[in-house]
Design an enzyme around this catalytic site. Sequence first.
Site, PDB file in Angstrom:
ATOM      1  N   GLU A 109       0.835  -1.214   0.000  1.00 40.25           N
ATOM      2  CA  GLU A 109       0.000   0.000   0.000  1.00 40.25           C
ATOM      3  C   GLU A 109       0.865   1.257   0.000  1.00 40.25           C
ATOM      4  O   GLU A 109       0.545   2.245  -0.660  1.00 40.25           O
ATOM      5  CB  GLU A 109      -0.943  -0.008   1.206  1.00 40.25           C
ATOM      6  CG  GLU A 109      -2.036  -1.064   1.079  1.00 40.25           C
ATOM      7  CD  GLU A 109      -2.949  -1.073   2.286  1.00 40.25           C
ATOM      8  OE1 GLU A 109      -2.452  -1.396   3.392  1.00 40.25           O
ATOM      9  OE2 GLU A 109      -4.141  -0.737   2.131  1.00 40.25           O
ATOM     10  N   GLU A 129      -4.125  -9.198   3.444  1.00 40.83           N
ATOM     11  CA  GLU A 129      -4.867  -8.891   4.678  1.00 40.83           C
ATOM     12  C   GLU A 129      -6.029  -9.834   4.910  1.00 40.83           C
ATOM     13  O   GLU A 129      -6.341 -10.208   6.037  1.00 40.83           O
ATOM     14  CB  GLU A 129      -5.380  -7.447   4.632  1.00 40.83           C
ATOM     15  CG  GLU A 129      -4.313  -6.393   4.891  1.00 40.83           C
ATOM     16  CD  GLU A 129      -3.506  -6.010   3.664  1.00 40.83           C
ATOM     17  OE1 GLU A 129      -3.607  -6.714   2.620  1.00 40.83           O
ATOM     18  OE2 GLU A 129      -2.770  -5.025   3.734  1.00 40.83           O
TER      19      GLU A 129
END
Length: 702
Positions: A109, A129
Amino acid sequence: MQQQDEAHYVQHAAEGDIHILRLANPPVNTLRAALRAELVAGLNAAREAGAKAVVIVGTGRMFSAGAEMTEFGKPRVPPGLHDIAEEIARFPGPVVAGIHGGAYGGGLELALACHARVAAKGTKLALPEVKRGILPGGGGTQRMPRLIGPIPALRMIVSGEPVTAEEALKLGFVDEVAEGDIEAAAVAFARRALAEGHRFVLARDRTDKTAGADLAAFDAEVEALLRRSRGMLAPVNCAKSVRAALTEPFDQGLQTERALFNELVNSEQSLALRHIFFAEREAQKVPGVPPGTPTVKVAKAAVIGAGTMGGGIAMCFAAAGIPVTVVEADAEALQKGIERCAANWRRSRNAPPEEEIRRRLSLMTGTTDMAAVGDADLVIEAVFEDIGVKEKVFAELDRHARPGAILASNTSTLDIDRIARATRRPRDVLGMHFFSPANIMRLLEIVRGRETSPEAIATAMEVGKAIGKVPVVVGNCDGFVGNRMTGKRGPQIEKLLAEGCLPQDIDRVMESYGMAMGPLATGDLAGLDIGAAVRRARGTVAPIADALVAAGRYGQKTGKGWYRYDENRRRHPDPEVERIILETSQRLGITRRRISDEEILDRLLLPMVNEGARILEEGIATRASDIDVVFVHGFGWPAWRGGPMFWADRVGLKEVRDRLARYAAATNDPNLQPAPLIERLAAEGGSFAGLDRARSPAAAAG
Ligand code: NAI
């Protein structure tokens, strides 16, 4: 190149007017709070110093493994990833991520928030995730679709699976794949961009991939993907969050992402998945086998027996590129065994290309001559489950194996010490208990005998990991950890059937709990005759299961067991089974009643937890969390439920004790008498997790 300051987690350097920020939080550069703060400070300092471009790279093994998981569930410490992204956006020139090794979760990210990404060949990139029960909450669900389009982003985020740098380049979220030193490549990329006056558009400002997206097609893809993750919350919220990237402006999308993230982060499922994540790492710490224990390098392996298990085990080695000699007593069984390996590869779901299958087969050498084990560094025996046969085989191995080779048995029930005594080198003997099908199931119970050396254990763990297994060290006892615990469930299954359940009731409850397959359907797959043989050998009875076997119902191999199977191997309830069950109830004088789903679940899980407690008391397992790893990787237990011991902790051990005592009295099953450890922990208000913490070497030291 010159070092400018001594920042702790981010090193700041410069090459002319290009500044370099190196993430330096070994071993994998997790984005702990202090690192995030230094990154913001570094970007600021670069801007104030008049830098024209910034390159962010990782030191050591990889770019970044992402968030620091130990910070989860604690109050958030600023700055967060969003603040870093703001700082990047504020920088007047390009900020380029130079990625090597891996960029996972928050690490990726961070890179997505940069103006451009250069990745070293072979780098792995993922937003995993979902596997921890959460979603990419650092803008990943908003930036990825804007960079590569909604459906590819959805697939990456819902699966959590990695892609390589080369795939990422094709997808469009990596701008260049580089060979050689990643920092030099990223600096060169930035310098070229400056020279060309290239204007980068940040992901947040892009609309070319998301404008006018086909929402109906997107929703259809969501539906198809979610079918595979029945019962799990995280994939649902991942999909919702990616959808927001199509329907909401960027900043609002970030808020949606945050809200969906918050729903997940303290959920039971995320706690369970994080528990398993840490449990897998904890299981690699073995008392008496410190890191750095010398190991035997396994350049060549041998497997004795080419039956169901031996073949599967040999497949593991060949698939990992390790040459393996397969020794059989019977020439015909040998040929059949090796043919079965080839057939299994060809019909597996992700069948490798024919060329790869041939390469693997060329690594397998079959023979009926035991002397062929002479050049193996590790020998795994998988002959008939008979102590006499095993003793003979180990005496022979002792004669033929080279000194220092590790000798392992795949036995599921026999005494490793007795097997070791058949040799003059008991220090080199241990159990390596694979689970069926051995080429697929990831659990490997490593059974430590009384005399097994630390080197032998360390070698078995190392080679286990090399062939893609999850090794868990266990003590020597009948059934070790997994089978010993499930063995205690069998009597309750019999009782439930006699008292009012049908097979489909039990399987339905366990499958809606999340098991891949209920225990009775699993029994049909393994063969009901096997359990019957074990009971005969032990002098125990199971009136209903025995009656099924007597009626020729051996399971899938005879087309009928607890169920009837059609030509597509689909199971159907069978009136004959119901008749056998009802007759047994009547014969035993039991009035059948309706049994609730809660009771079914309790009576299947509690006996396992109780036996797990005894296993801990006896030191057969090092930690309760090791037991959970055994069930997730060897018994199809859903990771998002965390395993049986985690379940017990969540119920609360006082409640577990009370329910055990109640069912012990009601069903007259001595196995359900609460184990002393459960009595003690319940009285103290303790938990299995607390016990693990108290026992862990770190806790003892600190
Ligand atoms: P199997 O009967 O399919 O295979 C055994 C093979 O060993 C046969 O092909 C036989 O010809 C060969 N053999 C027998 N004596 C031999 C000798 N002296 N030298 C060389 N080869 C010999 O049995 P399976 O199911 O593969 O089980 C093997 C071992 O693995 C047993 O100890 C069993 O308890 C254990 N195990 C079995 C599991 C299962 O689900 N089937 C799971 C985990 C362990």
